[in-house]
Design a protein around this motif. Sequence first.
Motif, mmCIF file in Angstrom:
data_model
loop_
_atom_site.group_PDB
_atom_site.id
_atom_site.type_symbol
_atom_site.label_atom_id
_atom_site.label_comp_id
_atom_site.label_asym_id
_atom_site.label_seq_id
_atom_site.Cartn_x
_atom_site.Cartn_y
_atom_site.Cartn_z
ATOM 1 N N LEU A 157 76.291 27.007 -2.892
ATOM 2 C CA LEU A 157 76.311 26.515 -1.509
ATOM 3 C C LEU A 157 75.050 25.722 -1.187
ATOM 4 O O LEU A 157 75.103 24.677 -0.542
ATOM 5 C CB LEU A 157 76.390 27.691 -0.548
ATOM 6 C CG LEU A 157 77.774 28.066 -0.032
ATOM 7 C CD1 LEU A 157 77.703 29.395 0.684
ATOM 8 C CD2 LEU A 157 78.281 26.990 0.920
ATOM 9 N N ALA A 158 73.924 26.252 -1.651
ATOM 10 C CA ALA A 158 72.663 25.551 -1.391
ATOM 11 C C ALA A 158 72.661 24.186 -2.052
ATOM 12 O O ALA A 158 72.117 23.227 -1.513
ATOM 13 C CB ALA A 158 71.494 26.393 -1.905
ATOM 14 N N MET A 211 80.286 23.607 7.995
ATOM 15 C CA MET A 211 80.384 24.851 7.275
ATOM 16 C C MET A 211 79.748 25.988 8.064
ATOM 17 O O MET A 211 80.347 27.045 8.251
ATOM 18 C CB MET A 211 79.653 24.701 5.934
ATOM 19 C CG MET A 211 79.550 25.956 5.139
ATOM 20 S SD MET A 211 78.680 25.646 3.600
ATOM 21 C CE MET A 211 77.017 25.541 4.190
ATOM 22 N N SER A 212 78.545 25.760 8.567
ATOM 23 C CA SER A 212 77.882 26.843 9.281
ATOM 24 C C SER A 212 78.580 27.136 10.605
ATOM 25 O O SER A 212 78.677 28.277 11.016
ATOM 26 C CB SER A 212 76.405 26.516 9.506
ATOM 27 O OG SER A 212 76.277 25.263 10.097
ATOM 28 N N GLN A 240 81.590 29.269 9.601
ATOM 29 C CA GLN A 240 81.399 30.510 8.866
ATOM 30 C C GLN A 240 80.521 31.539 9.553
ATOM 31 O O GLN A 240 80.615 32.713 9.253
ATOM 32 C CB GLN A 240 80.779 30.195 7.493
ATOM 33 C CG GLN A 240 81.653 29.322 6.628
ATOM 34 C CD GLN A 240 82.962 30.001 6.290
ATOM 35 O OE1 GLN A 240 82.996 31.181 5.957
ATOM 36 N NE2 GLN A 240 84.050 29.277 6.428
ATOM 37 N N VAL A 241 79.619 31.097 10.399
ATOM 38 C CA VAL A 241 78.751 32.070 11.043
ATOM 39 C C VAL A 241 79.390 32.508 12.352
ATOM 40 O O VAL A 241 79.567 31.705 13.253
ATOM 41 C CB VAL A 241 77.357 31.457 11.319
ATOM 42 C CG1 VAL A 241 76.449 32.483 11.972
ATOM 43 C CG2 VAL A 241 76.744 30.960 10.018
ATOM 44 N N GLU A 249 70.101 30.571 16.050
ATOM 45 C CA GLU A 249 68.938 30.365 15.183
ATOM 46 C C GLU A 249 69.375 30.242 13.724
ATOM 47 O O GLU A 249 68.864 29.415 12.967
ATOM 48 C CB GLU A 249 67.966 31.535 15.340
ATOM 49 C CG GLU A 249 66.674 31.285 14.599
ATOM 50 C CD GLU A 249 65.775 32.506 14.591
ATOM 51 O OE1 GLU A 249 66.214 33.562 15.099
ATOM 52 O OE2 GLU A 249 64.669 32.387 14.062
ATOM 53 N N LEU A 250 70.340 31.058 13.379
ATOM 54 C CA LEU A 250 70.865 31.026 12.014
ATOM 55 C C LEU A 250 71.472 29.657 11.706
ATOM 56 O O LEU A 250 71.209 29.068 10.653
ATOM 57 C CB LEU A 250 71.938 32.119 11.888
ATOM 58 C CG LEU A 250 72.299 32.591 10.500
ATOM 59 C CD1 LEU A 250 71.079 33.109 9.771
ATOM 60 C CD2 LEU A 250 73.346 33.697 10.587
ATOM 61 N N THR A 304 68.803 27.122 11.315
ATOM 62 C CA THR A 304 68.106 27.263 10.025
ATOM 63 C C THR A 304 68.926 26.615 8.915
ATOM 64 O O THR A 304 68.405 25.866 8.087
ATOM 65 C CB THR A 304 67.873 28.751 9.685
ATOM 66 O OG1 THR A 304 67.204 29.366 10.753
ATOM 67 C CG2 THR A 304 67.066 28.903 8.418
ATOM 68 N N MET A 305 70.206 26.894 8.922
ATOM 69 C CA MET A 305 71.055 26.358 7.862
ATOM 70 C C MET A 305 71.175 24.838 7.960
ATOM 71 O O MET A 305 71.233 24.141 6.943
ATOM 72 C CB MET A 305 72.450 27.003 7.902
ATOM 73 C CG MET A 305 72.453 28.503 7.648
ATOM 74 S SD MET A 305 71.429 29.003 6.250
ATOM 75 C CE MET A 305 72.336 28.278 4.903
ATOM 76 N N PHE A 360 67.983 23.496 6.693
ATOM 77 C CA PHE A 360 67.955 23.674 5.241
ATOM 78 C C PHE A 360 68.755 22.569 4.549
ATOM 79 O O PHE A 360 68.356 22.031 3.519
ATOM 80 C CB PHE A 360 68.541 25.055 4.915
ATOM 81 C CG PHE A 360 68.628 25.378 3.450
ATOM 82 C CD1 PHE A 360 67.472 25.536 2.687
ATOM 83 C CD2 PHE A 360 69.853 25.543 2.832
ATOM 84 C CE1 PHE A 360 67.554 25.852 1.337
ATOM 85 C CE2 PHE A 360 69.934 25.858 1.484
ATOM 86 C CZ PHE A 360 68.780 26.015 0.738
ATOM 87 N N LEU A 387 60.839 23.142 6.268
ATOM 88 C CA LEU A 387 61.796 23.933 7.031
ATOM 89 C C LEU A 387 61.147 24.503 8.288
ATOM 90 O O LEU A 387 61.735 24.509 9.373
ATOM 91 C CB LEU A 387 62.323 25.064 6.129
ATOM 92 C CG LEU A 387 63.616 25.750 6.527
ATOM 93 C CD1 LEU A 387 64.734 24.744 6.752
ATOM 94 C CD2 LEU A 387 64.035 26.742 5.437
ATOM 95 N N ARG A 388 59.898 24.921 8.137
ATOM 96 C CA ARG A 388 59.191 25.496 9.288
ATOM 97 C C ARG A 388 58.960 24.422 10.362
ATOM 98 O O ARG A 388 59.197 24.660 11.556
ATOM 99 C CB ARG A 388 57.845 26.067 8.822
ATOM 100 C CG ARG A 388 57.148 26.933 9.852
ATOM 101 C CD ARG A 388 55.934 27.589 9.248
ATOM 102 N NE ARG A 388 54.814 26.665 9.180
ATOM 103 C CZ ARG A 388 53.761 26.715 9.983
ATOM 104 N NH1 ARG A 388 53.681 27.663 10.911
ATOM 105 N NH2 ARG A 388 52.781 25.853 9.869
#
Lengths: 283, 173
Positions: free
Chosen positions: B21-22, B86-87, B90-91, B100-101, B104-105, B108, B154-155
């Motif tokens: 996935l990554a 996708m996110s 799926q989330v 937040e998730l 992040t994705m 990413f 990412l941060r």
Amino acid sequence: MGGDPISLNQDADLHLYMDGEMEPARRAAFEAQLAANPALAAKLHDYLHQQEMLKLGLDMMSGVTLRETETLAGRLRWRLDMDRFTRRVAPLAAAMLLVMGGWSLTVWVQEGGSGPQLAGETDDVPAFADEAVEAHSKAVALSALHPSPPQADATPVPALAQTALAQAATVQTARVPMGADRGMTVALPAIDPELTLIRAAIVPWNHGTALQFLYREPDGELLTLFVASGDPAQDGTLHTVVQDSLRLVYWRAGLVAYTVTGNKADGDLLNVAKRMADSVRRS
Amino acid sequence: MTFSLRDQLSNQLRSLRRYALALARNRDDAEDLVQETLVRAISGSRTFRPNGDLRSWLFGILHNVHVNGVRREQVRARGASAIEAMSNGQVPPSQPGHVELMRTMEAFATLPEEQRRVLTLVAVEGMSYQEAARLLDIPLGTLMSRLARGREALRVEMGHRDRAQPSPLRAVR
């Protein structure tokens, strides 16, 4: 939000620390830096949080498995299991083949009773002795890989074998069949009380088939006895040769040639060979 | 070492899927990648040593499958936009920290592939630097710098997003 108080070294150490790559001796010192530097601690916190989020996100998204993928995983599991099983069982299967299929020591005896010359024999080392060196190296390597109890590996061969290796381990002669009704009796040395038989095998070589016995001496040294058919000669003389960093002692008795191979530094090898030759002579 | 092969493989399947996935940033492509990895692993099962490291072996195959280019081009075409879909799909929205998730994705997904690879292997899968560098066939120093740059990017990206997008929790009723 003022000047960044994190040095480049600290930044590099931050990753080593959180990934468990920092030497234990340095961890305490770095933890002291973390305690004294709020910006550094905040960055660590951010990275750790980010890592958690990534794990969680990827984990969630990868949670659902398609049936095809599961099927493939099942097939892979089966294949790996089978490979593992085969690897374990192969030596046993070889031993079973030997017992059930029998064996034949192909001897080069021409019609009329005279044996042929061994091809490839040199003035220095006869071909059978040369072969014995190679067989010894293989057997020792195999023994190191599979330090198993006594077993026999074999090439498929005719009948009567089931007794042959058993005989070899206990008595001094073995009846070796050759084709339908030809055969010869091979005299084998009685097992020296100081030696432990750890493997007996029928091994192919350039001139047919030979017997190979792998022994362990009390000091742990391995030595092999290679018994092959040869040209007729009553040369009971023991010949000692060093080849490929191995010492070998060989002699002939009638149609049979014997070679004992061991470590070059093994001082006992000649004595062991002498005892074996005497034992064969007496049998 | 006491885990059965069944357990090991189940664990690795999940890890493989995360890594896929990554790399692919698209669930279908990721699943294809995992399936092709398994097919190759089946046909090359004899190359796996009984006491070998199952994870390294499987990840190595997956990495090679991905890098061999054919798939890469397909994946690239569908690209970064796919991970958002996708996110989103799926989330579950009920998940705490769901926003937040997702952010992040999404962040990413915008990272360069080499940074995503390293971050996944080290930060998500917990591989040692040595193991990951060997798998990716890159020097240790390169791996470390990619990891540092990936984490920092990412941060920073998350910081921007935090500032740009007010949290839904602040939404007026």
